[in-house]
Design a protein around this motif. Structure first.
Motif, PDB file in Angstrom:
ATOM      1  N   PRO A 182       1.370  -2.652 -14.193  1.00 26.22           N
ATOM      2  CA  PRO A 182       1.922  -3.537 -13.162  1.00 26.22           C
ATOM      3  C   PRO A 182       1.328  -3.242 -11.794  1.00 26.22           C
ATOM      4  CG  PRO A 182       3.472  -1.791 -13.662  1.00 26.22           C
ATOM      5  CD  PRO A 182       2.345  -1.642 -14.639  1.00 26.22           C
ATOM      6  N   LEU A 183       1.398  -4.223 -10.906  1.00 25.42           N
ATOM      7  CA  LEU A 183       0.815  -4.110  -9.565  1.00 25.42           C
ATOM      8  C   LEU A 183       1.845  -4.436  -8.496  1.00 25.42           C
ATOM      9  CD1 LEU A 183      -2.702  -5.831  -9.803  1.00 25.42           C
ATOM     10  CD2 LEU A 183      -2.285  -3.533  -8.951  1.00 25.42           C
ATOM     11  N   GLU A 184       1.725  -3.738  -7.365  1.00 33.51           N
ATOM     12  CA  GLU A 184       2.473  -4.078  -6.163  1.00 33.51           C
ATOM     13  C   GLU A 184       1.498  -4.038  -4.993  1.00 33.51           C
ATOM     14  OE1 GLU A 184       6.024  -1.838  -5.456  1.00 33.51           O
ATOM     15  OE2 GLU A 184       6.423  -1.606  -7.604  1.00 33.51           O
ATOM     16  N   ASN A 185       1.725  -4.884  -3.999  1.00 40.61           N
ATOM     17  CA  ASN A 185       0.838  -4.930  -2.844  1.00 40.61           C
ATOM     18  C   ASN A 185       0.688  -3.559  -2.187  1.00 40.61           C
ATOM     19  OD1 ASN A 185      -0.374  -7.554  -2.060  1.00 40.61           O
ATOM     20  ND2 ASN A 185       1.742  -8.276  -2.244  1.00 40.61           N
ATOM     21  N   ASN A 186      -0.563  -3.124  -2.041  1.00 36.21           N
ATOM     22  CA  ASN A 186      -0.928  -1.885  -1.350  1.00 36.21           C
ATOM     23  C   ASN A 186      -0.389  -0.614  -2.006  1.00 36.21           C
ATOM     24  OD1 ASN A 186      -2.442  -3.024   0.874  1.00 36.21           O
ATOM     25  ND2 ASN A 186      -0.477  -3.810   1.626  1.00 36.21           N
ATOM     26  N   LYS A 187       0.139  -0.714  -3.219  1.00 39.23           N
ATOM     27  CA  LYS A 187       0.614   0.471  -3.920  1.00 39.23           C
ATOM     28  C   LYS A 187      -0.505   1.038  -4.780  1.00 39.23           C
ATOM     29  CE  LYS A 187       4.263   2.275  -6.906  1.00 39.23           C
ATOM     30  NZ  LYS A 187       5.500   1.972  -7.675  1.00 39.23           N
ATOM     31  N   ILE A 220      -4.472  -2.735  -4.104  1.00 35.41           N
ATOM     32  CA  ILE A 220      -4.868  -4.127  -3.897  1.00 35.41           C
ATOM     33  C   ILE A 220      -3.811  -4.826  -3.054  1.00 35.41           C
ATOM     34  CG2 ILE A 220      -5.458  -6.312  -5.029  1.00 35.41           C
ATOM     35  CD1 ILE A 220      -6.248  -4.758  -7.512  1.00 35.41           C
ATOM     36  N   SER A 221      -4.251  -5.641  -2.096  1.00 38.15           N
ATOM     37  CA  SER A 221      -3.338  -6.477  -1.322  1.00 38.15           C
ATOM     38  C   SER A 221      -3.723  -7.941  -1.503  1.00 38.15           C
ATOM     39  CB  SER A 221      -3.370  -6.094   0.157  1.00 38.15           C
ATOM     40  OG  SER A 221      -4.654  -6.310   0.709  1.00 38.15           O
ATOM     41  N   GLY A 222      -2.800  -8.815  -1.129  1.00 42.21           N
ATOM     42  CA  GLY A 222      -3.017 -10.244  -1.322  1.00 42.21           C
ATOM     43  C   GLY A 222      -2.501 -10.742  -2.652  1.00 42.21           C
ATOM     44  N   LEU A 223      -1.677  -9.928  -3.319  1.00 43.06           N
ATOM     45  CA  LEU A 223      -1.159 -10.292  -4.644  1.00 43.06           C
ATOM     46  C   LEU A 223      -0.173 -11.455  -4.557  1.00 43.06           C
ATOM     47  CD1 LEU A 223      -0.479  -6.690  -6.013  1.00 43.06           C
ATOM     48  CD2 LEU A 223      -2.448  -8.143  -6.534  1.00 43.06           C
ATOM     49  N   LYS A 224      -0.194 -12.298  -5.571  1.00 42.36           N
ATOM     50  CA  LYS A 224       0.707 -13.439  -5.644  1.00 42.36           C
ATOM     51  C   LYS A 224       1.875 -13.194  -6.595  1.00 42.36           C
ATOM     52  CE  LYS A 224      -1.729 -15.918  -2.826  1.00 42.36           C
ATOM     53  NZ  LYS A 224      -1.223 -16.206  -1.463  1.00 42.36           N
ATOM     54  N   GLY A 225       1.784 -12.134  -7.384  1.00 40.83           N
ATOM     55  CA  GLY A 225       2.866 -11.797  -8.282  1.00 40.83           C
ATOM     56  C   GLY A 225       2.602 -12.114  -9.737  1.00 40.83           C
ATOM     57  N   ASN A 226       1.478 -12.750 -10.000  1.00 37.46           N
ATOM     58  CA  ASN A 226       1.153 -13.107 -11.390  1.00 37.46           C
ATOM     59  C   ASN A 226      -0.031 -12.303 -11.920  1.00 37.46           C
ATOM     60  OD1 ASN A 226      -0.688 -14.335  -9.686  1.00 37.46           O
ATOM     61  ND2 ASN A 226      -0.929 -16.173 -10.959  1.00 37.46           N
ATOM     62  N   GLU A 227      -0.289 -11.142 -11.280  1.00 34.69           N
ATOM     63  CA  GLU A 227      -1.450 -10.338 -11.641  1.00 34.69           C
ATOM     64  C   GLU A 227      -1.030  -9.073 -12.388  1.00 34.69           C
ATOM     65  OE1 GLU A 227      -2.110 -12.179  -7.504  1.00 34.69           O
ATOM     66  OE2 GLU A 227      -0.587 -10.882  -8.445  1.00 34.69           O
ATOM     67  N   THR A 228      -1.868  -8.668 -13.341  1.00 38.37           N
ATOM     68  CA  THR A 228      -1.721  -7.396 -14.047  1.00 38.37           C
ATOM     69  C   THR A 228      -3.007  -6.600 -13.863  1.00 38.37           C
ATOM     70  OG1 THR A 228      -0.256  -8.370 -15.720  1.00 38.37           O
ATOM     71  CG2 THR A 228      -1.341  -6.302 -16.291  1.00 38.37           C
ATOM     72  N   PHE A 229      -2.875  -5.320 -13.586  1.00 31.25           N
ATOM     73  CA  PHE A 229      -4.037  -4.454 -13.393  1.00 31.25           C
ATOM     74  C   PHE A 229      -4.561  -4.007 -14.749  1.00 31.25           C
ATOM     75  CE2 PHE A 229      -6.027  -0.323 -12.124  1.00 31.25           C
ATOM     76  CZ  PHE A 229      -6.954  -0.841 -11.231  1.00 31.25           C
ATOM     77  N   LEU A 230      -5.895  -4.066 -14.907  1.00 31.26           N
ATOM     78  CA  LEU A 230      -6.542  -3.700 -16.167  1.00 31.26           C
ATOM     79  C   LEU A 230      -7.516  -2.548 -15.945  1.00 31.26           C
ATOM     80  CD1 LEU A 230      -7.422  -7.299 -17.476  1.00 31.26           C
ATOM     81  CD2 LEU A 230      -5.401  -5.928 -18.057  1.00 31.26           C
ATOM     82  N   VAL A 231      -7.346  -1.469 -16.691  1.00 28.83           N
ATOM     83  CA  VAL A 231      -8.271  -0.335 -16.651  1.00 28.83           C
ATOM     84  C   VAL A 231      -9.108  -0.360 -17.925  1.00 28.83           C
ATOM     85  CG1 VAL A 231      -8.515   2.157 -16.441  1.00 28.83           C
ATOM     86  CG2 VAL A 231      -6.584   1.007 -15.347  1.00 28.83           C
ATOM     87  N   ALA A 232     -10.427  -0.251 -17.776  1.00 27.51           N
ATOM     88  CA  ALA A 232     -11.339  -0.539 -18.884  1.00 27.51           C
ATOM     89  C   ALA A 232     -11.835   0.705 -19.607  1.00 27.51           C
ATOM     90  CB  ALA A 232     -12.534  -1.333 -18.376  1.00 27.51           C
ATOM     91  N   GLY A 283     -13.736   3.300 -17.060  1.00 27.15           N
ATOM     92  CA  GLY A 283     -12.893   3.451 -15.876  1.00 27.15           C
ATOM     93  C   GLY A 283     -13.058   2.355 -14.849  1.00 27.15           C
ATOM     94  N   GLY A 284     -13.889   1.344 -15.146  1.00 30.18           N
ATOM     95  CA  GLY A 284     -13.910   0.167 -14.289  1.00 30.18           C
ATOM     96  C   GLY A 284     -12.597  -0.590 -14.423  1.00 30.18           C
ATOM     97  N   TYR A 285     -12.423  -1.630 -13.640  1.00 30.32           N
ATOM     98  CA  TYR A 285     -11.136  -2.316 -13.678  1.00 30.32           C
ATOM     99  C   TYR A 285     -11.287  -3.802 -13.361  1.00 30.32           C
ATOM    100  CZ  TYR A 285     -11.501  -1.361  -8.633  1.00 30.32           C
ATOM    101  OH  TYR A 285     -11.946  -1.271  -7.345  1.00 30.32           O
ATOM    102  N   ALA A 286     -10.201  -4.529 -13.619  1.00 27.52           N
ATOM    103  CA  ALA A 286     -10.185  -5.978 -13.419  1.00 27.52           C
ATOM    104  C   ALA A 286      -8.733  -6.408 -13.238  1.00 27.52           C
ATOM    105  CB  ALA A 286     -10.806  -6.680 -14.629  1.00 27.52           C
ATOM    106  N   LEU A 287      -8.531  -7.709 -13.077  1.00 21.53           N
ATOM    107  CA  LEU A 287      -7.181  -8.276 -13.016  1.00 21.53           C
ATOM    108  C   LEU A 287      -6.991  -9.258 -14.165  1.00 21.53           C
ATOM    109  CD1 LEU A 287      -6.470  -9.091  -9.245  1.00 21.53           C
ATOM    110  CD2 LEU A 287      -5.618  -7.167 -10.597  1.00 21.53           C
ATOM    111  N   LEU A 288      -5.793  -9.300 -14.674  1.00 27.79           N
ATOM    112  CA  LEU A 288      -5.386 -10.342 -15.611  1.00 27.79           C
ATOM    113  C   LEU A 288      -4.511 -11.313 -14.824  1.00 27.79           C
ATOM    114  CD1 LEU A 288      -5.366 -11.286 -18.609  1.00 27.79           C
ATOM    115  CD2 LEU A 288      -3.198 -10.040 -18.845  1.00 27.79           C
ATOM    116  N   ILE A 289      -5.000 -12.548 -14.670  1.00 26.71           N
ATOM    117  CA  ILE A 289      -4.289 -13.560 -13.890  1.00 26.71           C
ATOM    118  C   ILE A 289      -4.073 -14.778 -14.778  1.00 26.71           C
ATOM    119  CG2 ILE A 289      -4.287 -14.958 -11.781  1.00 26.71           C
ATOM    120  CD1 ILE A 289      -6.365 -13.021 -10.612  1.00 26.71           C
ATOM    121  N   ASN A 290      -2.823 -15.089 -15.013  1.00 24.54           N
ATOM    122  CA  ASN A 290      -2.489 -16.221 -15.888  1.00 24.54           C
ATOM    123  C   ASN A 290      -3.239 -16.128 -17.215  1.00 24.54           C
ATOM    124  OD1 ASN A 290      -0.797 -17.325 -13.882  1.00 24.54           O
ATOM    125  ND2 ASN A 290      -2.545 -18.361 -12.917  1.00 24.54           N
ATOM    126  N   ASN A 291      -3.229 -14.915 -17.784  1.00 30.53           N
ATOM    127  CA  ASN A 291      -3.852 -14.641 -19.091  1.00 30.53           C
ATOM    128  C   ASN A 291      -5.367 -14.777 -19.092  1.00 30.53           C
ATOM    129  OD1 ASN A 291      -1.429 -14.030 -20.511  1.00 30.53           O
ATOM    130  ND2 ASN A 291      -0.964 -16.221 -20.603  1.00 30.53           N
TER     131      ASN A 291
END
Length: 429
Positions: A380-385, A301-313, A225-233
């Motif tokens: 998928p991610l959206e700022n502050n959602k 999460i805030s501060g997103l640039k639009g190229n991020e994917t949320f990852l649940v582990a 249940g930890g998590y991470a971001l996928l940014i530009n693969n």
């Protein structure tokens, strides 16, 4: 007698009507209707009632006690925003299929002592030679992680939370992984787990006790249940490994929001998490209630640039079988069932339940790097959602037998997902 009765009835109804109108004007609620519109039988179903529903003016000073058939319903009030005033009434109760419960609401000065079925344990020490003391919050700067300090500051490496079925812990020391405590008994585990007789931090929970033990190897994964971001693969871990001396999070703030008989809530804020040249702000809330071999996690999460994917582990250390994927209710369930414990000694089923809406599949983490040995569900991610999901662990030595069987665990996970998808309708009068 009959004529008198006919006279009394309209008078009584008129009085009741006046009392009801006055009660509504004063914001006083006397009954609450809880409706299960599904065809499912629900056990220990969690229900939250916003304060504004039962205390319309927000001025009640007493405890809102709910009773059904003259029996009090286990409940508690939670102050989620930390302003000193409770925001919600949290309760667990059972429902038959299609059942509608009309429960009585009474405001009482003394809070009933319901059986304790959830708990949070957190302790820390001010220095290497100082004893561990209980705490409810912590602020961790980037340069005070485990490697930099040279000793472990926290009891059990960070907070643990549990219910009557299972326990979990979070590595607050910069690693931000989620671990599993297998429980053999429904009672809450001792407060001194993770410290010795002198009050020093000690790893004494990787041995078996009457209550159970830590059963889950985490390594360089982020656990269950930890998590991470996928940014530009590229997979970007929130935090570091135990061998790193500086965190990639500028400041981590932890707080026990609520600890009660039927609900325990923890919160984390990660300020300026640096990943791929960007700085993110992350808010995480962890919640647990009785009856389920799982906890709920919510992340924004805030501060997103639009190229991020949320990852649940879903850690796959010691797994020698394929990952299962099934739709159930509002969720996609990814699950493993194997000897996932230390040295493959016991059978453990593990799963993550992620929202079906937006689910983009999963990927497997590499064998080397900052985050390894995991299946990672993509969302998928959206700022502050907010994104909410669940992590599940069923150990073969748990009080409820059957988790040694893969079909049993699969059925448990899918049924849990369906139960969690049911929304209880709340009406107050």
């Amino acid at each position: 007698m009959k004529s008198n009765f006919k006279l009394f009835v309209p008078i009584a109804l008129a009085v009741l009507s006046i009392m009801s109108c006055r009660a509504q004007q004063n914001g006083v609620i006397s009954t609450v209707t809880l409706s299960n519109d599904s065809d499912m039988k629900l056990t220990d179903k969690a229900v939250t009632i916003k304060r504004s529903v039962i205390d319309k003016k927000g001025i009640a000073k007493d405890f809102p006690l709910l009773s059904y058939k003259n029996e009090p319903i286990p409940s508690q009030v939670n102050d989620l925003d930390g302003d000193g005033k409770w925001d919600e009434l949290f309760l667990v109760t059972d429902f038959s299929a299609k059942e509608k419960k009309i429960v009585q609401l009474k405001w009482v000065k003394d809070v009933p002592k319901f059986p304790v079925r959830t708990s949070v344990r957190f302790g820390k020490r001010a220095g290497k030679d100082e004893p561990v003391k209980p705490a409810t919050e912590e602020v961790l700067p980037a340069n005070e992680v485990y490697k930099a300090l040279g000793y472990q500051r926290y009891q059990t490496d960070g907070p643990t939370w549990e219910n009557d079925k299972v326990g979990f812990r979070h590595y607050l020391d910069g690693r931000n992984a989620k671990d599993v405590f297998g429980k053999k008994l429904p009672a809450i585990t001792p407060e001194n787990v993770g410290i010795n007789d002198k009050g020093a931090v000690e790893d004494n929970y990787h041995q078996m006790y009457d209550w159970g033990r830590d059963v889950f190897p985490v390594g360089s994964s982020v656990g269950l249940g930890g998590y991470a971001l996928l940014i530009n693969n590229e997979i970007k871990r929130l935090g570091i490994l135990g061998t790193d001396s500086v965190n990639n999070v500028e400041k981590t703030t932890f707080k026990i929001v609520s600890e009660g008989p039927v609900n325990s809530v923890l919160s984390y804020d990660y300020q300026n998490w640096e990943a791929s040249g960007n700085k993110y702000q992350v808010h995480e809330t962890t919640s647990i209630w009785p009856g389920m071999y799982a906890y709920k996690n919510t992340v924004s999460i805030s501060g997103l640039k639009g190229n991020e994917t949320f990852l649940v582990a879903l850690s796959n250390i010691n797994n020698q079988r394929s990952v299962g994927v099934v739709d159930a209710g509002d969720f996609v369930c990814l699950f493993l069932h194997d000897r996932l414990t230390y040295n493959r000694e016991w059978i453990l089923g593990s799963a993550i339940l992620v929202p079906k809406i937006g689910y983009q599949g999963y990927l497997e983490a590499p064998k080397k790097g900052q985050l390894t040995d995991s299946y990672l569900a993509e969302l998928p991610l959206e700022n502050n959602k907010e994104i909410s999901y669940y992590a599940v662990a069923g150990w073969e030595l748990s009080a409820d037998k059957g988790f040694e069987d893969s079909n049993f665990f699969t059925k448990y996970v899918t049924n849990l997902a369906k139960e969690l998808s049911v929304k209880i309708v709340v009406e107050a009068k």
